[in-house]
Design an enzyme around this catalytic site. Structure first.
Site, mmCIF file in Angstrom:
data_model
loop_
_atom_site.group_PDB
_atom_site.id
_atom_site.type_symbol
_atom_site.label_atom_id
_atom_site.label_comp_id
_atom_site.label_asym_id
_atom_site.label_seq_id
_atom_site.Cartn_x
_atom_site.Cartn_y
_atom_site.Cartn_z
ATOM 1 N N ARG C 34 0.705 -1.330 0.036
ATOM 2 C CA ARG C 34 -0.411 0.070 0.066
ATOM 3 C C ARG C 34 0.648 1.404 0.225
ATOM 4 N NH1 ARG C 34 -5.202 -0.827 2.915
ATOM 5 N NH2 ARG C 34 -6.404 -2.861 1.763
ATOM 6 N N ASP C 142 -7.680 19.424 -2.027
ATOM 7 C CA ASP C 142 -7.285 18.445 -1.290
ATOM 8 C C ASP C 142 -5.770 19.465 -1.012
ATOM 9 O OD1 ASP C 142 -6.712 15.954 -0.436
ATOM 10 O OD2 ASP C 142 -5.025 16.627 -0.855
#
Lengths: 127, 167, 274
Positions: C34, C142
């Protein structure tokens, strides 16, 4: 909770069953729609069926229609788990009475999220 | 009207992307297909599914037999039986072809139908021009994914044994 | 495996502290898989090197990305559905009653990642009110330019749409484009995405009727949390609603908010006169 895992691939049946058992489900398996109907007729009524589309003897869509046609099986939640990925196919399955649709390939997380949506996740499961 | 050939509908990058998603979701999160060709050994196994629609053909996955076993174990993870039977391997390989094939079908013009997976020696490529093939390495082992067209029934069929028999 | 035992242990503690999720021993491969894309993006050769660099010099941005990559609910659409249920059941009716019909409702999805939250809000509103497209603006921000671009594109992989998005919403609000799924133009027009660092003075935006600031505060220290809440409040309407993550609260951080319980979730509203 109980789940009937319907797929003609035994590898896929093992993967889906194993995932559901990890969430606390008791599972049974069927290799096609007719075999699954036999299990239901026998009186083993699960909360959830996970259903492959393309199978010999009776395919997933026919199985969904058959379950929906029986008022006694109304409480069973039907979740397609299939590699049929066209939008039109998802629409067909929902129109036939499927409640949810998981696209293959999927991860265990995807199954868990869908169960959470359906209110069918028996216990909060960590990563 | 001539039917489209696969290279007009699909490129290698798309097949690779579909296979990558299948591998990372089903085979394992850190499993990657490295797009590098390798030499398949003498003992291979293939699985395939048929697509019938505006484009018709077969999506074929081929690898060495021991790669197929390792793939099966990776796919089943902790759900793998202690002893793998040949049927387990054929079944797992068939399911991978089904997943890749279903996703290939979804990017092709529809409506198309998907057949049930079959396993055996690789079906031969009948039209190299109507083939889109990805060669890759998984854990250093070669495998190929080939999306190959079926010649239309009216198009100059290669004579098979049966109709090769003179009447 | 490039992750050291110390590195793995550090990641394990971080994830447990921030998300209450337990990474059992043996999940090293998961951490590697990940975190590899993030490490590569930062130009680092492997996960071991990446974790060591964050461990020695932690930054809220890096730790947030690690936790996000390892916890799964951030990438899911409706999994933690309660703040969305609250929007349609309580918040929207209250706002529609309080505003003039000509007034646009402004909603902010702060730390929007790849846009799932912003589009979830857009889908819900579109389903709840036919004129949502002309009545609602959703601002998605973001800190990462890549995430802003992804939000703008509104395209999601099959693995992403598989995660907690109800199938009826998938077919209603998306169309398949090759191997991906793209939100409808109507939804895309409702969402405006831009870069924004919450830990710095905020650009001129709003005033917002609703703010979703979920699973962001946990990554910051107390003074920064206070500063963020203060700046967010300055961009909100006095009768606005703030949603935080399930593990977050303004309690003990900033006492200028009133907590309101809505079903199984809670919202925070600016205290009058505070």
């Amino acid at each position: 909770m109980r789940a009937l895992v319907i797929d003609d691939s035994r590898a896929m049946r093992r993967i889906v069953s194993g995932t559901l058992e990890g969430f606390g489900y008791e599972t049974r398996q069927a290799g096609h729609g007719q075999e699954a109907l036999d299990v239901l007729h026998e009186g083993w009524l699960p909360e959830l069926c996970t259903i492959d589309w393309n199978m010999p003897v009776m395919d997933g869509l026919q199985f969904v229609s058959a379950v929906r046609a029986n008022p006694g099986w109304r409480a069973v939640t039907l979740m397609m788990v299939t590699s049929e990925g066209e939008q039109s196919q998802i629409v067909r399955a929902l129109a036939a009475g499927a409640h949810e649709y998981v696209l293959k390939p999927f991860t265990a997380d995807a199954i868990r999220d869908k169960l959470a949506l359906l209110g069918l996740l028996p216990q909060e499961v960590a990563l | 009207m001539t039917a489209p050939v696969i290279t007009q509908l699909l490129d290698e990058a798309t097949v690779q992307e579909i296979a990558d998603q299948a591998w990372s979701a089903l085979v394992g999160e850190d499993e990657v297909l490295v797009p590098v060709p390798g030499e398949l050994g003498p003992d291979t196994r293939s699985s395939w599914v048929e697509i019938v629609g505006p484009w018709s053909g077969t999506v074929v996955l081929t690898c060495d037999r021991d790669t197929a076993e390792e793939l099966t174990r990776a796919l089943l993870r902790e759900h793998a039986p202690a002893e793998l039977e040949p049927e387990d391997v054929d079944d797992a390989l068939g399911e991978l072809a089904n997943v890749v094939g279903g996703n290939v079908k979804a990017v092709l013009p529809g409506p198309s139908f998907l057949g049930l997976p079959e396993v055996g020696p690789a079906p031969r490529v009948t039209s190299p021009a109507d083939t889109c093939r990805v060669d890759a390495l998984w854990r250093g082992r070669p495998l190929t994914i080939s999306v190959q067209g079926t010649p239309a029934p009216d198009a100059d069929p290669a004579p098979s044994y049966e109709n090769g028999v003179p009447l | 495996m490039t992750l050291t035992a110390t590195g793995f242990d550090w990641v394990r503690q971080l994830v447990h502290r921030e998300s209450a999720i337990v990474l059992a021993p043996g999940k090293e491969y998961l951490v590697e898989a990940r975190l590899l894309p993030i490490a590569r993006q930062l130009g680092l050769p492997d996960v071991g090197r990446f974790v060591d660099s964050v461990r020695t010099r932690p930054s809220p941005e890096s730790t947030r990305r690690i936790v996000e990559a390892l916890t799964t609910n951030e990438t899911s659409w409706f999994r933690d559905g309660d703040p969305f249920t609250a929007l349609t059941s309580t918040v929207l009716p209250a706002l529609l009653a309080a505003r003039n019909p000509g007034e646009r409702l402004q909603i902010w999805s702060a730390a929007c990642s790849s846009g799932q939250e912003a589009y979830t809000i857009a889908m819900l509103l579109q389903d709840a009110m036919p004129d949502a497209g002309s009545r609602v603006s959703i601002t998605a921000t973001d800190i990462s330019r890549e995430m802003v671009e992804r939000t703008r594109a509104g395209r999601f992989s099959q693995l992403e749409v598989n995660r907690g998005l109800p199938a009826p919403m998938l077919v209603r609000h998306f169309s398949r484009v090759g191997t991906e799924w793209e939100v409808t133009p109507t939804l895309r027009r409702m969402v405006t995405a831009s870069e924004c660092n919450l830990a710095a003075p905020l650009p001129r935006m709003g005033p917002f009727d609703v703010v979703y600031l979920r699973n962001v505060l946990i990554y910051f220290d107390l003074p920064t949390k206070q500063a963020i809440l203060r700046r967010v409040r300055a961009l909100m309407r006095p009768d606005g609603w703030l949603f935080l993550g399930a593990a977050e609260t303004t309690l003990g951080v900033d006492d200028c908010w009133e907590r309101v319980v809505i079903g199984r979730s809670s919202a925070y509203r600016p205290l009058k006169g505070a």
